[in-house]
Scaffold this motif. Sequence first.
Motif, mmCIF file in Angstrom:
data_model
loop_
_atom_site.group_PDB
_atom_site.id
_atom_site.type_symbol
_atom_site.label_atom_id
_atom_site.label_comp_id
_atom_site.label_asym_id
_atom_site.label_seq_id
_atom_site.Cartn_x
_atom_site.Cartn_y
_atom_site.Cartn_z
ATOM 1 N N ASN A 264 64.559 33.295 -16.712
ATOM 2 C CA ASN A 264 64.815 34.215 -17.818
ATOM 3 C C ASN A 264 63.734 35.289 -17.936
ATOM 4 O O ASN A 264 63.515 35.834 -19.008
ATOM 5 N N GLN A 265 63.099 35.603 -16.790
ATOM 6 C CA GLN A 265 62.095 36.655 -16.782
ATOM 7 C C GLN A 265 62.402 37.738 -15.752
ATOM 8 O O GLN A 265 62.218 38.918 -16.015
ATOM 9 N N TYR B 273 67.804 31.263 -23.773
ATOM 10 C CA TYR B 273 67.220 32.050 -24.861
ATOM 11 C C TYR B 273 67.237 31.222 -26.127
ATOM 12 O O TYR B 273 68.275 30.661 -26.505
ATOM 13 N N ASN B 274 66.093 31.136 -26.760
ATOM 14 C CA ASN B 274 66.006 30.430 -28.031
ATOM 15 C C ASN B 274 64.709 30.826 -28.729
ATOM 16 O O ASN B 274 63.903 31.588 -28.180
ATOM 17 N N ARG B 275 64.508 30.313 -29.910
ATOM 18 C CA ARG B 275 63.340 30.689 -30.721
ATOM 19 C C ARG B 275 62.037 30.315 -30.034
ATOM 20 O O ARG B 275 60.996 30.950 -30.274
ATOM 21 N N LEU B 276 62.052 29.314 -29.165
ATOM 22 C CA LEU B 276 60.846 28.916 -28.440
ATOM 23 C C LEU B 276 60.669 29.668 -27.122
ATOM 24 O O LEU B 276 59.587 29.612 -26.535
ATOM 25 N N ASP B 277 61.692 30.321 -26.656
ATOM 26 C CA ASP B 277 61.647 30.993 -25.346
ATOM 27 C C ASP B 277 62.336 32.347 -25.451
ATOM 28 O O ASP B 277 63.546 32.464 -25.298
ATOM 29 N N ARG B 278 61.558 33.385 -25.678
ATOM 30 C CA ARG B 278 62.085 34.721 -25.943
ATOM 31 C C ARG B 278 61.913 35.659 -24.749
ATOM 32 O O ARG B 278 62.066 36.876 -24.885
ATOM 33 N N SER C 67 62.940 42.256 -20.407
ATOM 34 C CA SER C 67 63.634 43.137 -19.448
ATOM 35 C C SER C 67 65.102 42.796 -19.237
ATOM 36 O O SER C 67 65.912 43.682 -18.953
ATOM 37 N N ILE C 68 65.467 41.518 -19.393
ATOM 38 C CA ILE C 68 66.859 41.128 -19.151
ATOM 39 C C ILE C 68 67.778 41.719 -20.207
ATOM 40 O O ILE C 68 68.811 42.325 -19.888
ATOM 41 N N PHE C 69 67.453 41.558 -21.464
ATOM 42 C CA PHE C 69 68.325 42.062 -22.524
ATOM 43 C C PHE C 69 68.456 43.588 -22.504
ATOM 44 O O PHE C 69 69.565 44.102 -22.662
#
Length: 307
Positions: free
Chosen positions: A160-161, A181-186, A191-193
Amino acid sequence: MKYRKLGITNLDVSVVGIGTWQFGGEWGHDFTQPEVDAILNQAKAEGINLIDTAECYGDHLSEQFIGSYLTRHNRGDWIIATKFGHHFHSKFERTRHWNPDEVLKQLDQSLRALKTEYIDVYQAHSCTDEEFNNDDLWTMLDKQKQAGKIRHLAISLAGNQDSYQTEKASEVGAEAIQVVYNRLDRAPEESIFPSAIQQNLGVLARVPLASGYLSGKYKPGTTFQASDVRSRHDEEEVNRQLRIVEEIGRHEVPDGVDMATWALAWCLKHNAVTTVIPGCKNPEQVSANAKAASLDLVSDQHPQSVK
């Protein structure tokens, strides 16, 4: 329930879907068909229409459970997303298969397991960049779209990077991505979003409850049985995350709101995310997840269209 268009597709997906890795038996419980039926019946009652599965959640086992359900219910009520690229041998053991002929075989096996003539969203499953850069593969898949076996192509990102595959998605005909994607892993926010928004790709957020840690049910020091995939996570890192979860619960989750429900809604407020696909072990969890759609954080339009 609220619904959003999945990127440029014609699919209106519920903002909360059903993730089904657990049906493959790697989350500490071996499911039966009646248990799966009860979960999917509750999902239907809540207005959920998206089911995400994969070829290697068991040896097409998750797909088989879903397929059996579909034979007794209206296939047209559901948007089915599955994946390709791996073969399940035993719990936590898989091999990778990305040759076009192998993928075509996987596609046909998934269609048989799901007991359907078409797959709504067919996703490359955690491929490397080398596996992704295969014109013959994407040409074959496009031909399967033309044949009616696949409605839309997508990419389920391994990480996710690195945004490389996201940036190339439109070039290979993919119309959506799936990412952790979650509150602990943003990490996807970096760059993806932005790339997904630029291309108008649909985004399925997986692991939105951080493997259940954001459910609020687990405290530092929790251990998991060997048959649960979470037993393979680094113990020190799990405890670190659970300590953060306790802080989130104290400072971010509104009084009277279930943490899991809030965590799903938190994902859905990002202007790239179309839907979240949490796993669930029983109908009660389905209902709790569905409540995220009613929180004020979640709009009834895709956030990209909200100015």
